[in-house]
Design a protein around this motif. Structure first.
Motif, PDB file in Angstrom:
ATOM      1  N   VAL A 124      39.503  11.132  66.621  1.00 13.08           N
ATOM      2  CA  VAL A 124      38.253  11.051  65.863  1.00 13.08           C
ATOM      3  C   VAL A 124      38.554  11.435  64.415  1.00 13.08           C
ATOM      4  O   VAL A 124      38.845  12.602  64.124  1.00 13.08           O
ATOM      5  CB  VAL A 124      37.171  11.989  66.437  1.00 13.08           C
ATOM      6  CG1 VAL A 124      35.916  11.929  65.580  1.00 13.08           C
ATOM      7  CG2 VAL A 124      36.858  11.622  67.886  1.00 13.08           C
ATOM      8  N   ARG A 127      32.802  10.336  61.325  1.00  9.64           N
ATOM      9  CA  ARG A 127      31.604  10.379  62.167  1.00  9.64           C
ATOM     10  C   ARG A 127      31.453   9.104  63.001  1.00  9.64           C
ATOM     11  O   ARG A 127      31.069   9.159  64.185  1.00  9.64           O
ATOM     12  CB  ARG A 127      30.377  10.601  61.268  1.00  9.64           C
ATOM     13  CG  ARG A 127      29.050  10.623  62.003  1.00  9.64           C
ATOM     14  CD  ARG A 127      28.954  11.776  62.998  1.00  9.64           C
ATOM     15  NE  ARG A 127      27.708  11.715  63.746  1.00  9.64           N
ATOM     16  CZ  ARG A 127      27.493  10.927  64.784  1.00  9.64           C
ATOM     17  NH1 ARG A 127      28.457  10.114  65.222  1.00  9.64           N
ATOM     18  NH2 ARG A 127      26.337  10.933  65.410  1.00  9.64           N
ATOM     19  N   LEU A 130      33.582   9.235  66.012  1.00 11.81           N
ATOM     20  CA  LEU A 130      33.066  10.039  67.124  1.00 11.81           C
ATOM     21  C   LEU A 130      32.185   9.188  68.036  1.00 11.81           C
ATOM     22  O   LEU A 130      32.274   9.278  69.269  1.00 11.81           O
ATOM     23  CB  LEU A 130      32.280  11.235  66.579  1.00 11.81           C
ATOM     24  CG  LEU A 130      31.621  12.144  67.620  1.00 11.81           C
ATOM     25  CD1 LEU A 130      32.630  12.652  68.641  1.00 11.81           C
ATOM     26  CD2 LEU A 130      30.926  13.322  66.923  1.00 11.81           C
ATOM     27  N   LEU A 143      34.711  18.243  71.615  1.00  8.45           N
ATOM     28  CA  LEU A 143      35.343  17.827  70.368  1.00  8.45           C
ATOM     29  C   LEU A 143      36.182  18.990  69.851  1.00  8.45           C
ATOM     30  O   LEU A 143      35.662  20.100  69.681  1.00  8.45           O
ATOM     31  CB  LEU A 143      34.266  17.442  69.347  1.00  8.45           C
ATOM     32  CG  LEU A 143      34.756  16.859  68.017  1.00  8.45           C
ATOM     33  CD1 LEU A 143      35.418  15.496  68.231  1.00  8.45           C
ATOM     34  CD2 LEU A 143      33.593  16.736  67.033  1.00  8.45           C
ATOM     35  N   ALA A 164      26.000  14.658  68.999  1.00  8.77           N
ATOM     36  CA  ALA A 164      27.114  14.254  68.145  1.00  8.77           C
ATOM     37  C   ALA A 164      27.022  14.829  66.735  1.00  8.77           C
ATOM     38  O   ALA A 164      28.012  15.319  66.188  1.00  8.77           O
ATOM     39  CB  ALA A 164      27.204  12.728  68.094  1.00  8.77           C
ATOM     40  N   TRP A 168      29.814  17.331  65.151  1.00 12.23           N
ATOM     41  CA  TRP A 168      30.589  16.938  63.973  1.00 12.23           C
ATOM     42  C   TRP A 168      30.452  17.984  62.865  1.00 12.23           C
ATOM     43  O   TRP A 168      31.421  18.319  62.185  1.00 12.23           O
ATOM     44  CB  TRP A 168      30.149  15.565  63.496  1.00 12.23           C
ATOM     45  CG  TRP A 168      31.006  14.990  62.417  1.00 12.23           C
ATOM     46  CD1 TRP A 168      30.624  14.666  61.151  1.00 12.23           C
ATOM     47  CD2 TRP A 168      32.398  14.653  62.510  1.00 12.23           C
ATOM     48  NE1 TRP A 168      31.685  14.153  60.446  1.00 12.23           N
ATOM     49  CE2 TRP A 168      32.787  14.134  61.258  1.00 12.23           C
ATOM     50  CE3 TRP A 168      33.349  14.745  63.528  1.00 12.23           C
ATOM     51  CZ2 TRP A 168      34.093  13.713  60.992  1.00 12.23           C
ATOM     52  CZ3 TRP A 168      34.644  14.330  63.268  1.00 12.23           C
ATOM     53  CH2 TRP A 168      35.002  13.822  62.019  1.00 12.23           C
ATOM     54  N   SER A 176      39.755  15.224  64.380  1.00 10.67           N
ATOM     55  CA  SER A 176      39.597  15.870  65.679  1.00 10.67           C
ATOM     56  C   SER A 176      40.049  14.970  66.824  1.00 10.67           C
ATOM     57  O   SER A 176      40.473  13.834  66.621  1.00 10.67           O
ATOM     58  CB  SER A 176      38.120  16.267  65.890  1.00 10.67           C
ATOM     59  OG  SER A 176      37.684  17.147  64.890  1.00 10.67           O
ATOM     60  N   LEU A 178      38.470  13.943  70.751  1.00  9.59           N
ATOM     61  CA  LEU A 178      37.421  14.068  71.756  1.00  9.59           C
ATOM     62  C   LEU A 178      38.071  14.015  73.129  1.00  9.59           C
ATOM     63  O   LEU A 178      38.825  13.092  73.436  1.00  9.59           O
ATOM     64  CB  LEU A 178      36.394  12.943  71.630  1.00  9.59           C
ATOM     65  CG  LEU A 178      35.185  13.073  72.569  1.00  9.59           C
ATOM     66  CD1 LEU A 178      34.290  14.235  72.132  1.00  9.59           C
ATOM     67  CD2 LEU A 178      34.386  11.778  72.625  1.00  9.59           C
TER      68      LEU A 178
END
Length: 353
Positions: A124, A127, A130, A143, A164, A168, A176, A178
């Motif tokens: 990720v 945004r 994600l 996450l 989400a 974030w 990141s 997930l």
């Protein structure tokens, strides 16, 4: 071989460095601690202490010139300056292990290449990424920042897609990974030590219980039902050590899922889930790490009792020391830290059965 009487440099001044220095002393080694801050816990039991930043390459080089060999007890150190330190003194474990362990995405891909199986994951980077990751993995999920996450830090749970935005924000928009939730039977870790000659010794695998992302207790032996997963985990951990030409103690954490071992993460250093080995094994993880990096024969890892349990003392739990000392079966270790903040590891207690 680095003979007794030499000085071991330890980068990092926390409780792991403290216990390394305590294990090195009976073997005749002096320890020199390098860490930021004033009088960290490890400095209290070491021969020398140098205060310096982990990213100060020049200060690290000067430190390395004053010791005979260097190791580290904390993996959230910039790999670049530490690698440069290796040009001034022999360094174990290898910097490549640190580089891989510092990046959750690189770590998972490395394990996949060796035939290991992590939980479902996706990178990720932003945004929108994600949303794409959730579409593939689903929720619930967690996450995790790719870097600088430990003891539950840098993590956020997503129980539903509507979480989400908050997740974030919780990771500050950092790159990141997930990870899908795994319905596991329990958690365990493989603790091994590899010498420069390639010999590997393993301790009994402890069952680990975490609370709030922090290790609460480790118990050996693990349940018999974990045996197939532990066998597979030990093979993967040994393959990781071989692939990295590793020297020292390596900890690899797993989820037991049926008879399978799902990789969680690795730590290229002595590890919290191995603290029980101080009283519970013939040779502790700390002593064997010193033996390995100095080129000495590795010690036996057999249990000294039928079993052992290590419990972390977190925050104000360290104030329980009078009651702990009143228990003749308990072995108390306090780390000499100051403020007992919530979530801070202040010590541990091991009980042998």
């Amino acid at each position: 071989m680095i003979p007794p009487g030499a000085t071991i440099g330890i980068v990092g001044g926390g409780q792991l460095g403290r216990m390394l220095a305590l294990a090195a002393a009976p073997l005749g080694y002096r320890c020199h601690i390098y860490a930021p801050g004033e009088a960290p816990p490890a400095a209290e039991v070491a021969a020398r202490f140098t205060r310096g930043a982990f990213d100060d390459a020049e200060a690290l080089a000067r430190f390395a010139d004053q010791v005979d060999i260097v190791t580290y007890e904390f993996e959230n150190i910039a790999a670049g300056p530490l690698k440069a330190l290796g040009e001034h003194s022999e360094l174990h474990p290898p910097p490549r292990a640190l580089e891989i362990a510092q990046d959750r995405l690189a770590e998972k891909r490395f394990v996949l290449e060796l035939g290991g199986r992590p939980a479902p994951f996706a990178a990720v980077d932003d945004r929108a990424g994600l949303d794409a990751a959730m579409a593939g993995i689903g929720t619930p999920a967690i996450l995790k920042t790719r870097r600088l996450g430990y003891d539950g830090k840098g993590q956020a749970r997503l129980m539903a897609p509507g979480d989400a935005d908050a997740a974030w924000a919780a990771v500050n928009g950092a790159p990141s990974v997930l990870e899908g939730f795994v319905a596991f039977d329990g958690e365990f870790s493989i603790l091994l030590c590899r010498g420069g000659d390639g010999r590997i010794v393993l301790w009994d695998a402890p069952r680990n219980v975490h609370e709030g992302g922090i290790l609460r207790r480790s118990t050996v032996p693990a349940p018999a039902t974990f045996a197939p997963a532990i066998e597979k985990g030990a093979r993967l951990a040994s393959a990781i050590a071989e692939a990295l030409d590793y020297v020292g103690v390596l900890a690899v954490e797993f989820f037991a899922v049926g008879g399978e071992a799902l990789f969680n993460e690795m730590a290229p250093r002595v590890h919290n889930s191995g603290h029980w080995t101080i009283e519970g094994a013939t040779t502790s993880q700390f002593e064997n790490h010193v033996r390995a990096i100095c080129g000495l024969p590795l010690g036996a890892t057999a249990l000294t009792a039928a079993g052992a349990e290590m419990r972390n003392l977190i925050g104000a739990e360290a104030d329980e020391w009078p009651a702990i000392l009143a228990d003749p079966a308990a072995h108390l270790h306090l780390y000499g830290k100051g403020e007992a903040r919530p979530g801070r590891k202040m010590g541990h207690v091991t009980t042998l059965s």
